[in-house]
Design a protein around this motif. Structure first.
Motif, short mmCIF file in Angstrom:
data_model
loop_
_atom_site.label_atom_id
_atom_site.label_comp_id
_atom_site.label_asym_id
_atom_site.label_seq_id
_atom_site.Cartn_x
_atom_site.Cartn_y
_atom_site.Cartn_z
N THR A 136 4.33 16.83 1.95
CA THR A 136 3.31 17.48 1.14
C THR A 136 1.99 16.77 1.41
N VAL A 137 0.90 17.36 0.95
CA VAL A 137 -0.43 16.80 1.22
C VAL A 137 -0.64 15.53 0.39
N PRO A 138 -1.00 14.40 1.01
CA PRO A 138 -1.29 13.18 0.24
C PRO A 138 -2.48 13.40 -0.69
N SER A 139 -2.40 12.81 -1.90
CA SER A 139 -3.50 12.99 -2.85
C SER A 139 -4.04 11.67 -3.39
N ARG A 140 -3.32 10.56 -3.15
CA ARG A 140 -3.77 9.30 -3.73
C ARG A 140 -3.24 8.13 -2.91
N VAL A 141 -4.01 7.05 -2.89
CA VAL A 141 -3.56 5.81 -2.26
C VAL A 141 -3.73 4.69 -3.28
N VAL B 166 0.86 -1.18 0.00
CA VAL B 166 0.00 0.00 0.00
C VAL B 166 0.89 1.23 0.00
N ASP B 167 0.65 2.14 -0.94
CA ASP B 167 1.45 3.37 -1.06
C ASP B 167 0.55 4.59 -0.87
N LEU B 168 1.05 5.54 -0.10
CA LEU B 168 0.41 6.85 0.03
C LEU B 168 1.23 7.81 -0.82
N LEU B 169 0.56 8.47 -1.78
CA LEU B 169 1.28 9.22 -2.80
C LEU B 169 0.93 10.70 -2.78
N ALA B 170 1.92 11.51 -3.18
CA ALA B 170 1.71 12.94 -3.37
C ALA B 170 1.23 13.19 -4.80
#
Length: 388
Positions: free
Chosen positions: A365-370, A308-312
């Motif tokens: 930075t603010v996360p925008s996608r998982v 699972v990745d939390l992406l900018a």
């Protein structure tokens, strides 16, 4: 003048009484005396069934208020061991609810709790704590805590109901270990954030004296201070629950909570997260979703091995967590999915796998996608944490 309505026990009968709090006066709460028409065990069952689970009734309060103004003392109930709780007024001519001290006493065979009549979401609680007294001086042999975002639990066997409180606890630990202000989970994961590596906080608690506790619960983040010293920080997916004051079972325990003050900041809640399945270069993307800038966490229920990745916005990975390829087996001998929780607040966060913190991370930075990567995995449920 502060009038309070209470139930007291007299000769094994329930009688209704109205108590007026004056200086040096108190209200007594005895376990099993919360309602006149039910027995000791029936009262507990009824209390659990009627506990407020619907947080829509809670409203944000923009200023500090005395806790027993927000929720009057007569509404609180004793759960668990037969602890005795007294509410004392201080010598204040205005006799304000801000000038009240809650005293809990044992000995009791198992932990007892004075439990709030409704749940709290985001809040800050400030209270002065003292454990032990001149009449009961062996404070180092005692233990207590303040339950936050907790729940009623039946730990009885078979048809024998035995109610207690489970959930996060801010520790009052006068022992030589000295972990006061740490985060513990009652009836659960045990120690979550100890003070083993925080010598300053460990030394901040004054044995036998008054200690200022500051407890801040906003979104997924819990922070504590003891006498102005930062004690513990913990990220957790449980974002609402009852508040409770504990008298620990076993040896004689006496603990006092003076002038508890509360600020309510609103509520966060978990909402279903829409999925947007698509491919990904070089790796199979089993699932992905965009998340709003106001999101404070993502919770996924995953079957099979996955990452699972939390992406900018630019695709940079802010956090990453992998589930085990070996399935967990339940007590019913069935495969259990993995629970992945990525939680963040104000530039910092934590990754939890099945409730265990496996990593901390910085949100530069603010996360925008998982997204979820894996060849043979499935996302069974996806939720995001938002302010209600």
């Amino acid at each position: 003048m502060l009038d309070a309505h209470a139930w007291v026990c007299c000769d094994a009968r329930m009688i209704q009484a109205t108590a007026t709090i004056r200086c040096a006066a108190c209200i007594l709460f005895l376990n099993g005396c919360a309602a006149p028409a039910t027995s000791h065990d029936e009262s507990r069952t009824a209390s659990s069934a009627s506990s407020p689970d619907n947080l829509s009734a809670a409203t944000a309060i923009a200023h500090t208020r005395p806790l027993f103004d927000v929720m009057t003392f007569s509404q609180w109930q004793v759960v668990g061991g037969d602890a005795r709780f007294e509410l004392h007024a201080l010598a204040n001519p205005q006799e304000s609810a801000a000038e009240l001290t809650l005293v809990g006493r044992g000995p009791i065979p198992r932990n007892g709790f004075l439990v709030s009549p409704r749940e709290l979401g985001d809040f800050t609680l400030t209270v002065d704590v003292r454990i032990g007294s001149a009449e009961n001086p062996r404070a180092e042999a005692m233990n207590s805590g303040i339950q936050i975002r907790s729940r009623r639990m039946n730990v009885g066997q078979g048809n024998a109901a035995q109610w207690t409180i489970g959930g996060l606890q801010i520790e009052i630990d006068p022992s030589s270990r000295a972990w006061s202000g740490g985060v513990y989970e009652e009836c659960g994961r045990a120690w979550l954030a100890s003070l083993a590596e925080n010598e300053a906080a460990s030394a901040a608690f004054v044995l036998g004296g008054w200690n200022r506790y500051e407890i801040e619960c906003i979104g997924p983040r819990i922070r504590t201070k003891v006498n102005g010293v930062a004690a513990a920080q913990w990220f957790d997916a449980t974002v609402a629950g009852v508040l409770a004051f504990q008298v620990h079972g076993g040896a004689s325990c006496e603990v006092a909570f003076k002038t508890p003050m509360l600020i309510e900041h609103g509520i966060h809640e978990w909402r279903a997260l829409a999925d947007e399945v698509s491919g990904s270069s070089g790796e199979r993307c089993a699932w992905q979703s965009t998340i709003a800038s106001t999101t404070r966490g993502v919770r996924l229920e995953i079957e099979g091995a996955a990452r699972v990745d939390l992406l900018a916005d630019d695709g940079a990975r802010l956090a990453s967590l992998s589930t085990s390829p070996e399935p967990k087996i339940s007590a019913e001998n069935k495969a259990k999915p993995s629970i992945v929780e990525l939680l963040w607040m104000e530039g910092e966060g934590a990754a939890l796998l099945d409730g265990v913190r496996v990593a901390q991370f910085a949100c530069v930075t603010v996360p925008s996608r998982v997204r979820v990567l894996g060849e043979s995995c499935a996302v069974l449920r996806a939720e995001s944490l938002q302010r209600k």
